[in-house]
Scaffold this active site. Structure first.
Site, PDB file in Angstrom:
ATOM      1  N   GLU A  23       6.454 -17.108  28.188  1.00  0.00           N
ATOM      2  CA  GLU A  23       7.164 -17.905  28.962  1.00  0.00           C
ATOM      3  C   GLU A  23       5.999 -18.932  29.389  1.00  0.00           C
ATOM      4  O   GLU A  23       5.025 -18.678  29.782  1.00  0.00           O
ATOM      5  CB  GLU A  23       7.335 -17.028  30.346  1.00  0.00           C
ATOM      6  N   HIS A  40       5.260 -22.871  31.738  1.00  0.00           N
ATOM      7  CA  HIS A  40       5.819 -23.774  32.666  1.00  0.00           C
ATOM      8  C   HIS A  40       4.614 -24.983  32.769  1.00  0.00           C
ATOM      9  O   HIS A  40       3.659 -24.447  32.799  1.00  0.00           O
ATOM     10  CB  HIS A  40       5.924 -23.252  34.110  1.00  0.00           C
ATOM     11  N   LEU A  41       5.153 -26.091  32.818  1.00  0.00           N
ATOM     12  CA  LEU A  41       4.240 -27.270  32.934  1.00  0.00           C
ATOM     13  C   LEU A  41       3.488 -27.092  34.432  1.00  0.00           C
ATOM     14  O   LEU A  41       2.231 -27.346  34.133  1.00  0.00           O
ATOM     15  CB  LEU A  41       4.999 -28.630  32.754  1.00  0.00           C
ATOM     16  N   SER A  42       4.046 -26.982  35.301  1.00  0.00           N
ATOM     17  CA  SER A  42       3.662 -26.946  36.675  1.00  0.00           C
ATOM     18  C   SER A  42       3.496 -25.319  36.970  1.00  0.00           C
ATOM     19  O   SER A  42       3.759 -24.541  36.527  1.00  0.00           O
ATOM     20  CB  SER A  42       4.686 -27.487  37.878  1.00  0.00           C
ATOM     21  N   ASN A  50      10.547 -22.135  28.021  1.00  0.00           N
ATOM     22  CA  ASN A  50      10.209 -23.000  29.432  1.00  0.00           C
ATOM     23  C   ASN A  50      11.711 -22.994  29.645  1.00  0.00           C
ATOM     24  O   ASN A  50      12.486 -23.885  29.359  1.00  0.00           O
ATOM     25  CB  ASN A  50       9.619 -24.318  29.257  1.00  0.00           C
ATOM     26  N   HIS A  78      14.320 -19.114  37.517  1.00  0.00           N
ATOM     27  CA  HIS A  78      14.453 -18.209  38.745  1.00  0.00           C
ATOM     28  C   HIS A  78      15.714 -17.742  38.896  1.00  0.00           C
ATOM     29  O   HIS A  78      15.872 -17.359  40.254  1.00  0.00           O
ATOM     30  CB  HIS A  78      13.859 -19.355  39.763  1.00  0.00           C
ATOM     31  N   ARG A 105      10.456 -20.728  43.510  1.00  0.00           N
ATOM     32  CA  ARG A 105      10.015 -20.799  42.097  1.00  0.00           C
ATOM     33  C   ARG A 105       9.091 -19.643  41.993  1.00  0.00           C
ATOM     34  O   ARG A 105       8.515 -19.614  40.821  1.00  0.00           O
ATOM     35  CB  ARG A 105       9.341 -22.171  41.910  1.00  0.00           C
ATOM     36  N   ASP A 158      18.554 -11.205  30.016  1.00  0.00           N
ATOM     37  CA  ASP A 158      19.520 -10.144  29.282  1.00  0.00           C
ATOM     38  C   ASP A 158      19.534 -10.584  27.849  1.00  0.00           C
ATOM     39  O   ASP A 158      19.530  -9.622  26.917  1.00  0.00           O
ATOM     40  CB  ASP A 158      20.821  -9.937  29.731  1.00  0.00           C
ATOM     41  N   ALA A 210      14.934 -24.368  35.710  1.00  0.00           N
ATOM     42  CA  ALA A 210      15.079 -23.787  36.817  1.00  0.00           C
ATOM     43  C   ALA A 210      15.820 -22.464  36.552  1.00  0.00           C
ATOM     44  O   ALA A 210      15.845 -21.667  37.565  1.00  0.00           O
ATOM     45  CB  ALA A 210      15.992 -24.674  37.535  1.00  0.00           C
ATOM     46  N   ARG A 269       3.989 -24.174  44.354  1.00  0.00           N
ATOM     47  CA  ARG A 269       5.140 -24.714  44.520  1.00  0.00           C
ATOM     48  C   ARG A 269       6.121 -23.948  45.785  1.00  0.00           C
ATOM     49  O   ARG A 269       5.714 -22.938  46.196  1.00  0.00           O
ATOM     50  CB  ARG A 269       5.764 -25.248  43.465  1.00  0.00           C
ATOM     51  N   PRO A 296      16.963 -26.643  31.182  1.00  0.00           N
ATOM     52  CA  PRO A 296      17.593 -27.958  31.864  1.00  0.00           C
ATOM     53  C   PRO A 296      16.574 -28.667  32.489  1.00  0.00           C
ATOM     54  O   PRO A 296      15.648 -28.320  33.236  1.00  0.00           O
ATOM     55  CB  PRO A 296      18.355 -27.075  33.074  1.00  0.00           C
ATOM     56  N   ASN A 297      16.996 -30.033  32.346  1.00  0.00           N
ATOM     57  CA  ASN A 297      16.387 -31.164  33.041  1.00  0.00           C
ATOM     58  C   ASN A 297      14.917 -31.463  32.192  1.00  0.00           C
ATOM     59  O   ASN A 297      14.087 -32.520  32.432  1.00  0.00           O
ATOM     60  CB  ASN A 297      15.893 -30.902  34.329  1.00  0.00           C
ATOM     61  N   TYR A 346       5.128 -33.324  36.744  1.00  0.00           N
ATOM     62  CA  TYR A 346       5.516 -32.889  35.310  1.00  0.00           C
ATOM     63  C   TYR A 346       4.831 -33.681  34.419  1.00  0.00           C
ATOM     64  O   TYR A 346       4.596 -33.439  33.099  1.00  0.00           O
ATOM     65  CB  TYR A 346       6.876 -32.875  34.815  1.00  0.00           C
ATOM     66  N   ARG A 356      11.205 -37.686  35.041  1.00  0.00           N
ATOM     67  CA  ARG A 356      11.183 -36.793  35.874  1.00  0.00           C
ATOM     68  C   ARG A 356       9.981 -36.378  36.600  1.00  0.00           C
ATOM     69  O   ARG A 356       8.897 -35.906  36.127  1.00  0.00           O
ATOM     70  CB  ARG A 356      11.921 -35.582  35.260  1.00  0.00           C
TER      71      ARG A 356
END
Ligand code: DQA
Length: 155
Positions: free
Chosen positions: A107, A109-111, A83, A89, A120, A96, A86, A116, A19-20, A32, A27
């Site tokens: 997995e 993540h950009l950040s 990725n 978390h 997170r 599952d 949210a 943070r 999402p996002n 990001y 954003r």
């Protein structure tokens, strides 16, 4: 006897954005960066071409759609680069689904999620992934993809 290289079908990887991430570029660019999701997918596509692999890049804001994409990957792909945004978390359902299909998963993540907010710092996915790369922007995806391909090509 193993098949000659030319007769092997290329590795296929599902690249799943949560999402996002469709809003990348607009954003919170201070966190990001300014690359769009299309830019990231294009760059990964370039890497994939060089490594002779196939990518299927998908994004959804909906948890159930991400779960469905993971289920469908079982038939079509050999690994997953994710990725989950949210949902990383919060989503036991995504974890599952990844456990259920049992495809090697990386997995990303950009950040740097550990620099943070405390919420997170926990990932539901980390424990069932081969590994996690966090904090390198586009390079998190590129390094993650490379690590996944190396893992899948290991004899
Ligand atoms: C993110 C980090 C998450 O905490 C956040 O919710 C995102 C993006 C990242 O790529 O840095 O949406 O996964």
């Amino acid at each position: 006897m193993s098949a000659p290289l030319s007769t092997l079908s290329p590795l296929s990887i599902l690249v799943l954005h949560g999402p996002n991430l469709n809003l990348l570029g607009l954003r919170e660019p201070q966190i990001y960066g300014t690359m769009t999701l299309a830019d990231i997918n294009q760059r990964l596509g370039h890497d994939a071409e060089q490594w002779g692999i196939t990518l299927d890049c998908q994004q959804s804001n909906l948890e159930g759609e991400l779960v469905n994409a993971i289920h469908q990957a079982r038939e079509k792909h050999q690994g997953i680069l994710i990725n989950a945004g949210a949902y990383t978390h919060t989503s036991i359902a995504l974890r599952d689904a990844l456990s259920a299909v049992a495809l090697p998963t990386v997995e990303v993540h950009l950040s740097n999620i550990y620099q943070r907010e405390a919420f997170r710092h926990h990932s539901y996915i980390a424990a069932i992934a081969i590994g996690q790369i966090s904090g390198f922007g586009l390079d998190s995806y590129r390094l993650g993809l490379q690590a996944l391909v190396n893992y899948l090509r290991r004899p």
